[in-house]
Motif scaffolding. Sequence first.
Motif, mmCIF file in Angstrom:
data_model
loop_
_atom_site.group_PDB
_atom_site.id
_atom_site.type_symbol
_atom_site.label_atom_id
_atom_site.label_comp_id
_atom_site.label_asym_id
_atom_site.label_seq_id
_atom_site.Cartn_x
_atom_site.Cartn_y
_atom_site.Cartn_z
ATOM 1 N N GLY A 109 95.362 -8.691 0.754
ATOM 2 C CA GLY A 109 95.544 -10.023 1.346
ATOM 3 C C GLY A 109 94.294 -10.675 1.886
ATOM 4 N N ASN A 110 93.299 -9.884 2.239
ATOM 5 C CA ASN A 110 92.117 -10.490 2.858
ATOM 6 C C ASN A 110 90.915 -9.568 2.702
ATOM 7 N N ALA A 111 90.740 -9.024 1.493
ATOM 8 C CA ALA A 111 89.692 -8.007 1.305
ATOM 9 C C ALA A 111 88.312 -8.653 1.193
ATOM 10 N N ARG A 112 87.301 -7.937 1.649
ATOM 11 C CA ARG A 112 85.918 -8.394 1.472
ATOM 12 C C ARG A 112 85.346 -7.795 0.202
ATOM 13 N N ILE A 113 84.464 -8.543 -0.440
ATOM 14 C CA ILE A 113 83.769 -7.998 -1.614
ATOM 15 C C ILE A 113 82.730 -6.997 -1.116
ATOM 16 N N THR A 114 82.728 -5.800 -1.690
ATOM 17 C CA THR A 114 81.759 -4.792 -1.258
ATOM 18 C C THR A 114 80.621 -4.633 -2.262
ATOM 19 N N ASN A 115 80.892 -4.913 -3.533
ATOM 20 C CA ASN A 115 79.864 -4.725 -4.562
ATOM 21 C C ASN A 115 80.305 -5.479 -5.823
ATOM 22 N N ILE A 116 79.333 -5.883 -6.622
ATOM 23 C CA ILE A 116 79.701 -6.451 -7.929
ATOM 24 C C ILE A 116 78.899 -5.717 -9.002
ATOM 25 N N THR A 147 93.236 -9.276 -3.095
ATOM 26 C CA THR A 147 92.824 -10.687 -3.031
ATOM 27 C C THR A 147 91.938 -10.899 -1.813
ATOM 28 N N LEU A 148 91.199 -12.011 -1.845
ATOM 29 C CA LEU A 148 90.134 -12.220 -0.855
ATOM 30 C C LEU A 148 90.521 -13.153 0.287
ATOM 31 N N GLY A 149 91.811 -13.511 0.377
ATOM 32 C CA GLY A 149 92.224 -14.469 1.408
ATOM 33 C C GLY A 149 92.310 -15.852 0.790
ATOM 34 N N ARG A 150 93.220 -16.707 1.337
ATOM 35 C CA ARG A 150 93.427 -18.035 0.759
ATOM 36 C C ARG A 150 92.112 -18.811 0.720
ATOM 37 N N GLY A 151 91.892 -19.470 -0.371
ATOM 38 C CA GLY A 151 90.634 -20.208 -0.552
ATOM 39 C C GLY A 151 89.494 -19.338 -1.030
ATOM 40 N N GLY A 152 89.804 -18.069 -1.365
ATOM 41 C CA GLY A 152 88.748 -17.084 -1.623
ATOM 42 C C GLY A 152 87.994 -17.231 -2.940
ATOM 43 N N SER A 153 88.418 -18.148 -3.814
ATOM 44 C CA SER A 153 87.669 -18.310 -5.072
ATOM 45 C C SER A 153 86.241 -18.792 -4.816
ATOM 46 N N ASP A 154 86.063 -19.560 -3.754
ATOM 47 C CA ASP A 154 84.694 -19.981 -3.385
ATOM 48 C C ASP A 154 83.819 -18.742 -3.198
ATOM 49 N N THR A 155 84.395 -17.732 -2.546
ATOM 50 C CA THR A 155 83.625 -16.518 -2.240
ATOM 51 C C THR A 155 83.297 -15.755 -3.520
#
Length: 414
Positions: A109-116, A147-155
């Motif tokens: 629901g609100n995960a942070r990106i750790t690596n790409i 998922t990265l949280g609502r609006g997370g595509s910007d991130t």
Amino acid sequence: MGLIVQKFGGTSVGDIGRIKNAAGRVMDEKKKGNDVVVVVSAMGKTTDGLVGLAYQAASKPSKRELDMILTTGEQITISLLTMALQDSGYDAVSMTGWQAGIETESIHGNARITNINTDKIKDNLSESRIVVVAGFQGLAGNGEITTLGRGGSDTTAVALAAALKAERCDIYTDVDGVYTSDPRYVKNARKLASVAYDEMLELANLGAGVLHPRAVEFAKNYGVPLSVRSSMEKLDGTIIEEEVSMETGLIVRGVAFEEEIIRMTVFGLRNEITSLSSIFSTLAKHHINVDIIIQSKTETESINLSFSIKREDLEDAIEVLQNNRKELGFTTIEHESGLSKVSIVGSGMISNPGVAAQMFEVLADHDIPIKMVSTSEIKVSVVVDESQMLKAAEVLHTEFNLDKAEQPQKVSVK
Ligand code: ADP
Ligand code: ASP
Ligand code: MG
């Protein structure tokens, strides 16, 4: 020739016509000789629709299954945009978040990106292919879709731009830039030519939904040149960058506001050295974000503690506090809903005392009671009744000359 990351939000890919319009923007960039990575959101209000379906299926859908359904939205858009590009004779490939190597924390629901892991994207770029990536989603180390949280595509877009060392990240949306306040609600809001990362970070965190706060965080930390622009009109947008010249002289650069703020009050908290740390670490462990905190002593030497949280965290906060009442050492809790937060933001505040006083004065002049206050070097936030949020935003916008063409501004304290 460089690498450009473009991101198209929900409205900008809301129907096939708009997807074709977005494809046109992608092809324009490709024609200039650039490599292009595109990040897209779900079409229109698809994500809201999927959330609605989930809540019809269950009164409290599990966060894992919510991620499972929500990530389907972006998957539709990547395939349609890629087909449109291919139809116009361009080589393009779509990738889900996990195919694109986006790794996240194991939180739903609100995960942070750790690596790409950019290998697959780079392989495709080296074949001169346009890569279209689903925003807002990733894969946790435990193999779960997140998922990265609502609006997370910007991130997703800015994180990819950072990882790929892109020349620029362009956020295409339904407004033509970042305004002095939300132009949908504040008449006379003006487009800003540029905003500093720090100002944008505060604005985004304080409710200016035009950019996801973590996207701005990535842009600042990795020095990604970021722009916000219209997907429909070919206009200059707003540049978000490290240093913005201060010749504009505006001390306050924007007004942000956010609804659905809750004030929780914990009564009769034991006055011990560890009381505060225990309460807030317990809330943090349950991923409940606390914002403004006010502590007051009572006649009995116990403490009353008020803090603000978001509406979405209310049930969890009550449950966590009640379950730990004995150990935390308080008597009762209460909450007040129907509140909102209105904030003024600007780097110029650092060297200009009196801005907060001016804010409080103008709100008092307009009979808007302030319930809580918090400040940082470049912002002042107040919690007010929800019914007065837009009025407060309007009067502050006018008071700090945000409706006028950029001009030097003096702070006056009566
Ligand atoms: P997208 O779907 O493209 O990601 P969003 O709805 O997330 O678009 O963000 C764009 C919206 O942000 C605008 O329509 C506008 O109402 C809102 N917004 C809030 N604050 C601001 C601001 N300061 N400047 C511009 N837009 C803002
Ligand atoms: N589709 C997701 C949302 O509506 C993510 C995004 O658009 O940024 O929140
Ligand atoms: Mg958005």
